[in-house]
Design an enzyme around this catalytic site. Structure first.
Site, PDB file in Angstrom:
ATOM      1  N   ASP A  66       0.872  -1.172   0.000  1.00 53.59           N
ATOM      2  CA  ASP A  66       0.000   0.000   0.000  1.00 53.59           C
ATOM      3  C   ASP A  66       0.907   1.218   0.000  1.00 53.59           C
ATOM      4  OD1 ASP A  66      -0.137   1.152   3.109  1.00 53.59           O
ATOM      5  OD2 ASP A  66       0.166  -1.019   3.027  1.00 53.59           O
ATOM      6  N   GLU A 153      -7.856   4.873  11.574  1.00 57.70           N
ATOM      7  CA  GLU A 153      -6.790   4.979  12.574  1.00 57.70           C
ATOM      8  C   GLU A 153      -6.766   6.399  13.091  1.00 57.70           C
ATOM      9  OE1 GLU A 153      -2.740   4.857  10.777  1.00 57.70           O
ATOM     10  OE2 GLU A 153      -3.810   4.516   8.884  1.00 57.70           O
TER      11      GLU A 153
END
Length: 267
Positions: A66, A153
């Protein structure tokens, strides 16, 4: 660790209209060829490797990455040859930020035979509908792409948003976002999260597929009982074709299960 088994009125009228016409600011992205999903063996390094004390990421055949603007430009063909089979690419953040390398990375990964997918970094100071609208505006509904991802997050470095809602509010707002995204793309988003966020907000209660970060211990120890589809096992990976450190991940299954998942979960 168990292999996740796969499944095969927007709040705003403006969002309904946008979803119906499939519009977006990023246009002309190539469609990945799902049938060409040949798995290449991972040949990666790590500037800060973990001693897993037993079976770790090497036990899995399908590796990928990613990335965002911080990796700058990528030589995707070299990365593919090194064993990158999929790439989750940052597209948007909040309700007004677009990663400047998103379209370039998506095209490059696709043209190199790497399965591409787009992710959204969720911002807790912007409402869910606005964030979903922003993602839809900037990420075309591209046949063959992996399902969207919502990145959950805390961001302690944000200069504008330090708000940490109660867990019930987090889950309610994220559910709104995911429902809108699922209606537009035809696939429910994958949830990416970290250990502290997972525990504090009881993210398991949202259900669906997960992509879990665990860089010091395996997911079965960090997220006891959790089922996962992707595991992010390092943030200090070294891969040919990519300058500087990069996140590396594995898919929780064999090459045959990877191909089946791609067919079932492609947009």
């Amino acid at each position: 660790m168990t292999l996740t088994r796969f499944p095969a009125i927007c709040a705003l009228s403006a969002l309904l209209a946008l979803a119906a016409c499939g519009g977006g600011r990023t246009v002309g992205l190539p469609s990945p060829d799902i049938g060409a999903a040949t798995v290449t063996r991972a040949d990666f390094g790590d500037s800060d490797p973990t001693d897993w004390g037993g079976p770790g990421p090497a036990a899995y055949a399908v590796h990928g990455i990613d990335l965002s603007k911080f990796q700058s430009r990528v030589d995707w063909r070299r990365a593919r040859a090194a064993g990158v089979n999929f790439a989750f690419i940052k597209a948007t953040e909040g309700g007004d930020r677009l990663d400047p390398y998103f379209a370039e990375n998506f095209r490059g990964a696709t043209e190199a035979g790497i399965a591409p997918g787009a992710y959204h970094f969720y911002y807790f100071c912007t409402d869910a509908e606005r964030q979903a609208r922003w993602f839809i505006e900037n990420v075309p509904r591209t046949p063959g792409a992996m399902p969207p991802v919502v990145d959950l997050e805390w961001n302690p470095f944000s200069p504008t948003c330090t708000y940490r809602p109660p867990a019930e509010e987090v889950r309610a707002e994220v559910t709104k976002f995911m429902d809108i995204i699922a209606r537009h793309y035809g696939q429910r988003p994958i949830i990416y999260t970290t250990p502290d966020f997972w525990e504090r907000n009881e993210i398991a209660r949202l259900g669906g597929e997960t992509w879990l970060r665990a860089v010091a211990e395996t997911p079965d120890k960090v997220y006891p009982g959790a089922r996962w589809t992707f595991w992010q096992y390092t943030g200090t990976g070294i891969i040919d074709g990519i300058a500087g450190p990069v996140d590396i991940n594995v898919f929780a299954g064999s090459p045959a299960e990877w191909r089946a998942w791609r067919a079932a979960r492609a947009i």
